[in-house]
Design a protein around this motif. Structure first.
Motif, short mmCIF file in Angstrom:
data_model
loop_
_atom_site.label_atom_id
_atom_site.label_comp_id
_atom_site.label_asym_id
_atom_site.label_seq_id
_atom_site.Cartn_x
_atom_site.Cartn_y
_atom_site.Cartn_z
N GLU A 14 0.82 -1.21 0.00
CA GLU A 14 0.00 0.00 0.00
C GLU A 14 0.86 1.26 0.00
N VAL A 15 1.98 1.23 0.72
CA VAL A 15 2.89 2.38 0.77
C VAL A 15 3.60 2.54 -0.57
N ARG A 16 4.07 1.41 -1.14
CA ARG A 16 4.74 1.47 -2.45
C ARG A 16 3.80 2.04 -3.51
N GLU A 17 2.53 1.62 -3.48
CA GLU A 17 1.56 2.12 -4.46
C GLU A 17 1.30 3.61 -4.24
N PHE A 18 1.17 4.02 -2.99
CA PHE A 18 0.93 5.43 -2.67
C PHE A 18 2.08 6.31 -3.14
N LEU A 19 3.32 5.85 -2.91
CA LEU A 19 4.51 6.61 -3.30
C LEU A 19 4.89 6.43 -4.76
N LYS A 20 4.20 5.52 -5.42
CA LYS A 20 4.52 5.19 -6.83
C LYS A 20 5.98 4.76 -6.98
N ILE A 21 6.40 3.85 -6.11
CA ILE A 21 7.77 3.33 -6.17
C ILE A 21 7.73 1.83 -6.40
N GLY A 22 8.82 1.33 -6.94
CA GLY A 22 8.92 -0.10 -7.20
C GLY A 22 10.37 -0.54 -7.16
N ALA A 23 10.59 -1.77 -7.60
CA ALA A 23 11.93 -2.36 -7.60
C ALA A 23 12.91 -1.44 -8.31
N GLY A 24 14.05 -1.19 -7.67
CA GLY A 24 15.09 -0.36 -8.26
C GLY A 24 14.97 1.12 -7.95
N ASP A 25 13.80 1.58 -7.49
CA ASP A 25 13.64 2.99 -7.13
C ASP A 25 14.37 3.26 -5.82
N ARG A 26 14.71 4.52 -5.62
CA ARG A 26 15.41 4.93 -4.40
C ARG A 26 14.45 5.70 -3.51
N VAL A 27 14.70 5.63 -2.21
CA VAL A 27 13.92 6.41 -1.25
C VAL A 27 14.89 7.14 -0.34
N GLY A 28 14.46 8.28 0.15
CA GLY A 28 15.24 9.06 1.11
C GLY A 28 14.51 9.08 2.44
N TYR A 29 15.22 9.47 3.47
CA TYR A 29 14.66 9.55 4.81
C TYR A 29 14.91 10.94 5.36
N GLN A 30 13.87 11.56 5.90
CA GLN A 30 14.01 12.89 6.50
C GLN A 30 13.45 12.84 7.91
N PHE A 31 14.13 13.53 8.83
CA PHE A 31 13.66 13.63 10.20
C PHE A 31 12.78 14.88 10.30
#
Length: 88
Positions: free
Chosen positions: A18-35
Motif C-alpha cells: 500500500e505504501v509502495r503504491e501510494f509513493l509510486k515506487i517499485g523495484a530499483g527505485d530509491r527512497v530518502g529519509y528525512q527527520f
C-alpha cells in the motif's frame, strides 16, 4: 496504528504494498529519509525534475526574476536556520 513491517538482522525491511503504491515506487527505485518533528518521513527519489514542471504555475501570479526568487529563498533559509546564504 496503520501499516508496519519487520526489520531483519541486516537492517532491511519490506515496504508494504500500500505504501509502495501510494509513493509510486517499485523495484530499483530509491527512497530518502528525512527527520521531521521527531518522526522519520520516507521520501521517494524516483521522479525527475521534469515531473514537477508546471506544478507551481498560477496563471494569475505575476512573473518574478531569478534574483527575486533567490532573495526569497535566502530570506526563508535565514528565518529557518538563522544564517544567510549570500555568495558574494
Amino acid at each position: 496504528m496503520g501499516l508496519e513491517s519487520k526489520i531483519t538482522s541486516k537492517g532491511q525491511t519490506t515496504i508494504p504494498a500500500e505504501v509502495r503504491e501510494f509513493l509510486k515506487i517499485g523495484a530499483g527505485d530509491r527512497v530518502g529519509y528525512q527527520f521531521v518533528d521527531g518522526k522519520v518521513v520516507l521520501v521517494p527519489k524516483n521522479r525527475s525534475a521534469l515531473d514537477f514542471a508546471g506544478v507551481l504555475h498560477q496563471p494569475t501570479r505575476a512573473p518574478v526574476s531569478i534574483e527575486t526568487m533567490n532573495d526569497a529563498i535566502n530570506e526563508g533559509i535565514s528565518e529557518r536556520f538563522g544564517r544567510s546564504c549570500d555568495r558574494d
